[in-house]
Design a protein around this motif. Structure first.
Motif, PDB file in Angstrom:
ATOM      1  N   UNK A 152       0.261  -1.675   0.007  1.00 39.56           N
ATOM      2  CA  UNK A 152      -0.294  -0.025   0.318  1.00 39.56           C
ATOM      3  C   UNK A 152       0.548   1.186  -0.136  1.00 39.56           C
ATOM      4  N   UNK A 153       0.911   2.463  -1.060  1.00 35.96           N
ATOM      5  CA  UNK A 153       1.262   3.560  -0.993  1.00 35.96           C
ATOM      6  C   UNK A 153       1.654   4.571   0.606  1.00 35.96           C
ATOM      7  N   UNK A 154       0.945   4.498   1.010  1.00 34.70           N
ATOM      8  CA  UNK A 154       0.968   4.650   1.989  1.00 34.70           C
ATOM      9  C   UNK A 154       1.566   4.318   3.446  1.00 34.70           C
ATOM     10  N   UNK A 155       1.785   3.369   2.799  1.00 32.69           N
ATOM     11  CA  UNK A 155       3.118   2.040   4.121  1.00 32.69           C
ATOM     12  C   UNK A 155       5.021   2.005   3.343  1.00 32.69           C
ATOM     13  N   UNK A 156       4.441   2.431   2.186  1.00 32.63           N
ATOM     14  CA  UNK A 156       5.440   1.701   1.512  1.00 32.63           C
ATOM     15  C   UNK A 156       6.564   3.364   0.980  1.00 32.63           C
ATOM     16  N   UNK A 157       5.698   4.657   0.983  1.00 31.84           N
ATOM     17  CA  UNK A 157       6.435   5.790   0.751  1.00 31.84           C
ATOM     18  C   UNK A 157       6.137   6.788   2.179  1.00 31.84           C
ATOM     19  N   UNK A 158       7.678   7.144   2.612  1.00 33.63           N
ATOM     20  CA  UNK A 158       8.179   7.896   3.537  1.00 33.63           C
ATOM     21  C   UNK A 158       6.712   9.618   3.471  1.00 33.63           C
ATOM     22  N   UNK A 159       6.586  10.076   4.694  1.00 30.78           N
ATOM     23  CA  UNK A 159       5.629  11.622   4.280  1.00 30.78           C
ATOM     24  C   UNK A 159       4.863  11.085   3.335  1.00 30.78           C
ATOM     25  N   UNK A 160       3.996  10.066   3.299  1.00 36.15           N
ATOM     26  CA  UNK A 160       3.123   9.792   2.262  1.00 36.15           C
ATOM     27  C   UNK A 160       1.839  11.509   2.522  1.00 36.15           C
ATOM     28  N   UNK A 161       1.517  10.944   3.472  1.00 36.68           N
ATOM     29  CA  UNK A 161       0.437  11.438   4.274  1.00 36.68           C
ATOM     30  C   UNK A 161       0.586  12.970   3.714  1.00 36.68           C
ATOM     31  N   UNK A 162       2.038  13.514   3.962  1.00 35.37           N
ATOM     32  CA  UNK A 162       2.028  15.434   3.940  1.00 35.37           C
ATOM     33  C   UNK A 162       1.664  15.801   2.753  1.00 35.37           C
ATOM     34  N   UNK A 163       1.521  15.772   1.546  1.00 36.40           N
ATOM     35  CA  UNK A 163       0.358  16.340   0.504  1.00 36.40           C
ATOM     36  C   UNK A 163      -0.899  15.831   0.885  1.00 36.40           C
ATOM     37  N   UNK A 164      -1.554  14.994   1.939  1.00 39.53           N
ATOM     38  CA  UNK A 164      -2.524  15.950   2.564  1.00 39.53           C
ATOM     39  C   UNK A 164      -2.681  16.995   3.317  1.00 39.53           C
ATOM     40  N   UNK A 165      -2.047  17.684   3.159  1.00 35.85           N
ATOM     41  CA  UNK A 165      -2.292  19.019   4.077  1.00 35.85           C
ATOM     42  C   UNK A 165      -2.488  20.342   2.807  1.00 35.85           C
ATOM     43  N   UNK A 166      -3.255  19.836   2.263  1.00 33.22           N
ATOM     44  CA  UNK A 166      -3.440  20.957   0.843  1.00 33.22           C
ATOM     45  C   UNK A 166      -4.444  20.000   0.582  1.00 33.22           C
ATOM     46  N   UNK A 167      -5.588  20.809   0.037  1.00 37.00           N
ATOM     47  CA  UNK A 167      -6.786  19.741  -0.951  1.00 37.00           C
ATOM     48  C   UNK A 167      -6.228  19.519  -2.640  1.00 37.00           C
ATOM     49  N   UNK A 179       6.698  13.712 -14.689  1.00 38.89           N
ATOM     50  CA  UNK A 179       6.538  12.583 -13.857  1.00 38.89           C
ATOM     51  C   UNK A 179       5.285  11.737 -13.309  1.00 38.89           C
ATOM     52  N   UNK A 180       4.020  12.537 -15.059  1.00 35.13           N
ATOM     53  CA  UNK A 180       2.544  11.823 -14.617  1.00 35.13           C
ATOM     54  C   UNK A 180       3.171  10.184 -14.953  1.00 35.13           C
ATOM     55  N   UNK A 181       2.020   9.918 -15.078  1.00 29.51           N
ATOM     56  CA  UNK A 181       1.869   8.456 -15.254  1.00 29.51           C
ATOM     57  C   UNK A 181       2.104   7.124 -13.727  1.00 29.51           C
ATOM     58  N   UNK A 182       2.112   5.291 -14.020  1.00 33.40           N
ATOM     59  CA  UNK A 182       1.724   5.343 -13.539  1.00 33.40           C
ATOM     60  C   UNK A 182       3.029   5.394 -12.726  1.00 33.40           C
ATOM     61  N   UNK A 183       2.729   5.210 -10.742  1.00 35.02           N
ATOM     62  CA  UNK A 183       4.442   4.665  -9.829  1.00 35.02           C
ATOM     63  C   UNK A 183       4.773   3.119  -9.645  1.00 35.02           C
ATOM     64  N   UNK A 184       5.142   3.508 -10.179  1.00 33.62           N
ATOM     65  CA  UNK A 184       5.783   1.550 -10.494  1.00 33.62           C
ATOM     66  C   UNK A 184       6.536   1.309  -8.751  1.00 33.62           C
ATOM     67  N   UNK A 185       7.601   2.191  -9.161  1.00 35.10           N
ATOM     68  CA  UNK A 185       8.353   2.178  -7.619  1.00 35.10           C
ATOM     69  C   UNK A 185       8.470   2.901  -6.480  1.00 35.10           C
ATOM     70  N   UNK A 186       8.976   2.641  -5.609  1.00 34.72           N
ATOM     71  CA  UNK A 186       8.879   3.627  -4.325  1.00 34.72           C
ATOM     72  C   UNK A 186      10.108   4.330  -4.663  1.00 34.72           C
TER      73      UNK A 186
END
Length: 226
Positions: A152-167, A179-186
């Motif tokens: 799960x992305x929220x577990x795999x990527x450090x500071x993942x939820x910091x992006x949710x401080x803004x709308x 850098x758009x498109x699928x996120x294939x790697x951590x």
């Protein structure tokens, strides 16, 4: 496999976005004014582009509903519905968003491929802007169950939820920096989050206008969505 590496605070400058006044943190008043700008811009887009014609084309192209709604993370991790034109076969739809769309994805319909390539599938999200769930510019909202390298992305990527401080938004720094498109790697996920955090720190009217202008250029020149 879970990375503990911290998101960098400084990014390498990208031509066309990082120079000039946008490089300075935006004034505190902009987050208060931004919702008004978002709604006016969204209304203008919906008036200028006729979504009903696209809806008719989708209905004629493949069986299933015209719209696709998926729950995603909004501001402060609030779960919000995000609307798109349906671009995949209805019987193969992944509402949880665990499986990201890839190049040549067999689930994508003929018309869906065109809509995704031109980003017209995102047009209904301007209705979400009018409803106050999205902004025009901000981090793209991710599906709740999105996985990266099987985690799960929220577990795999450090500071993942910091992006949710803004709308979350329809376009952002990630999209205009290629850098758009699928996120294939951590590693790619960490890079995405770094851009999102940078936007949250620097947001301003000037930066939003430059990202919008750059988005039109990317759409006309690259058209790289799957």
């Amino acid at each position: 496999m879970i990375s503990n590496e911290q998101t960098p605070d400084v990014l390498v400058p990208f031509a066309g976005i990082d120079d000039g006044p946008a490089a300075r943190p935006g004034p505190r008043i902009w987050p208060l004014v931004k919702p008004v700008f978002d709604r006016l811009f969204a209304l203008a887009v919906l008036v200028c582009i006729a979504p009903v014609l696209i809806a008719i084309a989708i209905k004629l192209d493949s069986p299933g509903p015209v719209l696709f709604r998926q729950h995603r993370f909004g501001r402060h991790r609030r779960i919000i519905p995000v609307t798109k034109f349906r671009t995949m076969r209805h019987d193969l739809t992944d509402h949880g968003g665990r499986q990201q769309a890839l190049r040549g994805d067999a689930r994508v319909t003929r018309l869906g491929a065109v809509l995704r390539r031109t980003c017209l599938d995102e047009l209904p999200q301007f209705w979400d802007v009018l409803a106050g769930r999205l902004s025009v510019v901000g981090p793209r909202p991710h599906p709740l169950k999105m996985e990266v390298e099987g985690i799960p992305a929220e577990l795999a990527i450090a500071n993942y939820h910091a992006r949710h401080e803004v709308r979350p938004g329809i376009t952002g720094l990630v999209q205009v920096r290629g850098n758009s498109g699928p996120v294939e790697t951590i590693a790619k996920g960490r890079d995405r989050i770094a851009h999102d955090i940078e936007y949250a720190r620097r947001q301003s009217l000037w930066l939003d206008l430059r990202i919008i202008a750059r988005t039109f250029h990317v759409l006309l020149v690259q058209r790289s969505n799957y």
